[in-house]
Design a protein around this motif. Structure first.
Motif, PDB file in Angstrom:
ATOM      1  N   GLY A 117       0.795  -1.220   0.000  1.00  0.00           N
ATOM      2  CA  GLY A 117       0.000   0.000   0.000  1.00  0.00           C
ATOM      3  C   GLY A 117       0.831   1.275   0.000  1.00  0.00           C
ATOM      4  O   GLY A 117       0.279   2.368   0.114  1.00  0.00           O
ATOM      5  N   SER A 118       2.159   1.135  -0.132  1.00  0.00           N
ATOM      6  CA  SER A 118       3.013   2.331  -0.033  1.00  0.00           C
ATOM      7  C   SER A 118       3.298   2.942  -1.401  1.00  0.00           C
ATOM      8  O   SER A 118       3.469   2.217  -2.372  1.00  0.00           O
ATOM      9  N   PRO A 119       3.414   4.259  -1.449  1.00  0.00           N
ATOM     10  CA  PRO A 119       3.914   4.886  -2.673  1.00  0.00           C
ATOM     11  C   PRO A 119       5.369   4.469  -2.889  1.00  0.00           C
ATOM     12  O   PRO A 119       6.048   4.047  -1.942  1.00  0.00           O
ATOM     13  N   GLU A 120       5.825   4.617  -4.131  1.00  0.00           N
ATOM     14  CA  GLU A 120       7.117   4.044  -4.530  1.00  0.00           C
ATOM     15  C   GLU A 120       8.287   4.447  -3.619  1.00  0.00           C
ATOM     16  O   GLU A 120       9.131   3.624  -3.284  1.00  0.00           O
ATOM     17  N   ASP A 121       8.303   5.711  -3.187  1.00  0.00           N
ATOM     18  CA  ASP A 121       9.464   6.167  -2.406  1.00  0.00           C
ATOM     19  C   ASP A 121       9.482   5.606  -0.977  1.00  0.00           C
ATOM     20  O   ASP A 121      10.458   5.797  -0.256  1.00  0.00           O
ATOM     21  N   GLN A 122       8.398   4.929  -0.582  1.00  0.00           N
ATOM     22  CA  GLN A 122       8.404   4.365   0.785  1.00  0.00           C
ATOM     23  C   GLN A 122       8.495   2.839   0.801  1.00  0.00           C
ATOM     24  O   GLN A 122       8.523   2.215   1.863  1.00  0.00           O
ATOM     25  N   VAL A 123       8.534   2.251  -0.411  1.00  0.00           N
ATOM     26  CA  VAL A 123       8.496   0.788  -0.494  1.00  0.00           C
ATOM     27  C   VAL A 123       9.754   0.154   0.104  1.00  0.00           C
ATOM     28  O   VAL A 123       9.676  -0.856   0.810  1.00  0.00           O
ATOM     29  N   GLU A 124      10.904   0.752  -0.152  1.00  0.00           N
ATOM     30  CA  GLU A 124      12.163   0.175   0.330  1.00  0.00           C
ATOM     31  C   GLU A 124      12.153   0.062   1.867  1.00  0.00           C
ATOM     32  O   GLU A 124      12.528  -0.970   2.420  1.00  0.00           O
ATOM     33  N   ALA A 125      11.703   1.121   2.514  1.00  0.00           N
ATOM     34  CA  ALA A 125      11.653   1.104   3.989  1.00  0.00           C
ATOM     35  C   ALA A 125      10.647   0.060   4.476  1.00  0.00           C
ATOM     36  O   ALA A 125      10.903  -0.662   5.451  1.00  0.00           O
ATOM     37  N   ALA A 126       9.505  -0.039   3.767  1.00  0.00           N
ATOM     38  CA  ALA A 126       8.475  -1.013   4.160  1.00  0.00           C
ATOM     39  C   ALA A 126       8.991  -2.441   3.977  1.00  0.00           C
ATOM     40  O   ALA A 126       8.769  -3.319   4.822  1.00  0.00           O
ATOM     41  N   GLU A 213      -6.131  -4.404  -8.035  1.00  0.00           N
ATOM     42  CA  GLU A 213      -7.372  -3.607  -8.050  1.00  0.00           C
ATOM     43  C   GLU A 213      -7.367  -2.579  -6.917  1.00  0.00           C
ATOM     44  O   GLU A 213      -7.714  -1.419  -7.109  1.00  0.00           O
ATOM     45  N   ILE A 214      -6.955  -3.029  -5.718  1.00  0.00           N
ATOM     46  CA  ILE A 214      -6.929  -2.108  -4.564  1.00  0.00           C
ATOM     47  C   ILE A 214      -5.951  -0.964  -4.840  1.00  0.00           C
ATOM     48  O   ILE A 214      -6.233   0.208  -4.575  1.00  0.00           O
ATOM     49  N   ARG A 215      -4.793  -1.307  -5.419  1.00  0.00           N
ATOM     50  CA  ARG A 215      -3.780  -0.280  -5.695  1.00  0.00           C
ATOM     51  C   ARG A 215      -4.277   0.736  -6.719  1.00  0.00           C
ATOM     52  O   ARG A 215      -3.960   1.917  -6.635  1.00  0.00           O
ATOM     53  N   LYS A 216      -5.076   0.241  -7.668  1.00  0.00           N
ATOM     54  CA  LYS A 216      -5.642   1.168  -8.664  1.00  0.00           C
ATOM     55  C   LYS A 216      -6.555   2.171  -7.966  1.00  0.00           C
ATOM     56  O   LYS A 216      -6.496   3.374  -8.229  1.00  0.00           O
ATOM     57  N   ILE A 217      -7.375   1.672  -7.047  1.00  0.00           N
ATOM     58  CA  ILE A 217      -8.309   2.550  -6.329  1.00  0.00           C
ATOM     59  C   ILE A 217      -7.540   3.649  -5.585  1.00  0.00           C
ATOM     60  O   ILE A 217      -7.955   4.794  -5.526  1.00  0.00           O
ATOM     61  N   TYR A 218      -6.364   3.266  -5.030  1.00  0.00           N
ATOM     62  CA  TYR A 218      -5.575   4.242  -4.266  1.00  0.00           C
ATOM     63  C   TYR A 218      -4.549   4.995  -5.129  1.00  0.00           C
ATOM     64  O   TYR A 218      -3.662   5.666  -4.599  1.00  0.00           O
ATOM     65  N   GLY A 219      -4.671   4.832  -6.444  1.00  0.00           N
ATOM     66  CA  GLY A 219      -3.789   5.568  -7.360  1.00  0.00           C
ATOM     67  C   GLY A 219      -2.344   5.109  -7.328  1.00  0.00           C
ATOM     68  O   GLY A 219      -1.431   5.874  -7.637  1.00  0.00           O
ATOM     69  N   LEU A 220      -2.115   3.850  -6.942  1.00  0.00           N
ATOM     70  CA  LEU A 220      -0.734   3.352  -6.862  1.00  0.00           C
ATOM     71  C   LEU A 220      -0.320   2.578  -8.109  1.00  0.00           C
ATOM     72  O   LEU A 220       0.849   2.199  -8.244  1.00  0.00           O
TER      73      LEU A 220
END
Ligand SMILES: N[C@@H](CCC(=O)N[C@@H](CS)C(=O)NCC(=O)O)C(=O)O
Length: 221
Positions: A117-126, A213-220
Motif C-alpha cells: 500500500g506504499s507509494p514508490e518512495d516508501q516501499v524500500e523502507a516497508a 485492483e486495490i492499488r488502482k483505487i488508491y492511485g498506486l
C-alpha cells in the motif's frame, strides 16, 4: 449431546479468515462458510449482530453462539475439539506460542500491508521492516519442521493464513523471501503441501489481482 452446528462468517481474501479455515480443517470439523460480499460497502445483518464490537470477519458461530477474533477462535476450536492439540503440553511453550501469534498479528500483517500500500518512495523502507520482522520468525523456526515442533500447531496456523498474500508483498517489495530466509520459505512450501492448508487458503494469483485492483483505487498503479 447437542448436534454440532458450525458456521464461519468469512471473506474470501481475508488472511485471518483463512487461518481459521485451516484450524477447522486440521480438526476435521465440517462447517458452512458464509461469505461477506463486500466489507467496504455493506456488511450483513448477521455479521453486525454477531460481532457488534468490531464488525469484522472472521466470526465462528458454534451452535449459533458467536466467537470473534481469529486467534481467540482458534484457541476456542482447540479447547472444544481437543483431539490433535494445537498447543504444546508445556506451559512455558504454550505461552511462547501465544506470544508468537501475537507478534505475527501486531507485526507481520501490518508490515505486509505497508509494502503493497506504499507509494514508490516508501516501499524500500516497508520492505526492510517486513524482512526484519520475519528474521525473528525465521530464527525461531530454526531447523524445526514446524513452529510447534513435530506437529503443525497454533503458530503455524496463525502464520500460514497470511501467506497467500506473500507473493504480492514480494512483487511490490521487489524481493524473494527464499533469498533472505530459505528455511522460512521452505516451511511455507511444506505447509502448503498439507491438504488442510491448500483447501483453505486463497490462490495467491487471485490475491495478486485483488491487490492490483486495490492499488488502482488508491492511485498506486
Ligand atoms: N484482529 C482481527 C482482525 C479482523 C479483521 O481485520 N478483519 C477484516 C478482514 S481481514 C475485516 O473484517 N475488515 C472490515 C472492517 O474492518 O470493517 C482478527 O484477527 O480476527
Amino acid at each position: 449431546m447437542e448436534k454440532e452446528n458450525v458456521k464461519l462468517l468469512s471473506m474470501w481474501a481475508s488472511p485471518v479468515c483463512m487461518r481459521v479455515k485451516v484450524a477447522l480443517a486440521e480438526k476435521d470439523i465440517a462447517y458452512e462458510e458464509i461469505l461477506e460480499d463486500d466489507l467496504k460497502n455493506g456488511k450483513s445483518e448477521l455479521l453486525l449482530k454477531s460481532n457488534p464490537v468490531h464488525k469484522q470477519v472472521p466470526v465462528l458461530l458454534h451452535n449459533d453462539k458467536p466467537i470473534a477474533e481469529s486467534t481467540n477462535i482458534i484457541t476456542y476450536i482447540d479447547q472444544v475439539w481437543p483431539a490433535k492439540p494445537f498447543f504444546p503440553s508445556c506451559e512455558y511453550e504454550r505461552s511462547r506460542a501465544r506470544f508468537l501469534a501475537d507478534y505475527i498479528d501486531r507485526k507481520v500483517y501490518p508490515a505486509g500491508r505497508a509494502i503493497r500500500g506504499s507509494p514508490e518512495d516508501q516501499v524500500e523502507a516497508a520492505k526492510k521492516e517486513f524482512l526484519d520482522i520475519l528474521m525473528y520468525l525465521d530464527g525461531t523456526l530454526g531447523e524445526k519442521d514446524n513452529f510447534n515442533g513435530d506437529t503443525f500447531g497454533f503458530v503455524d496456523i496463525s502464520l500460514i493464513g497470511l501467506t497467500s498474500w506473500f507473493p504480492a508483498y514480494e512483487k511490490y517489495g521487489g524481493f524473494k523471501l527464499e533469498d533472505h530466509y530459505p528455511k522460512l520459505a521452505a516451511w511455507i512450501t511444506r505447509s502448503w503441501a498439507r491438504e488442510t492448508v491448500s483447501v483453505s487458503l486463497a490462490n495467491p494469483e487471485k490475491i495478486l489481482n485483488f491487490v492490483m485492483e486495490i492499488r488502482k483505487i488508491y492511485g498506486l498503479e
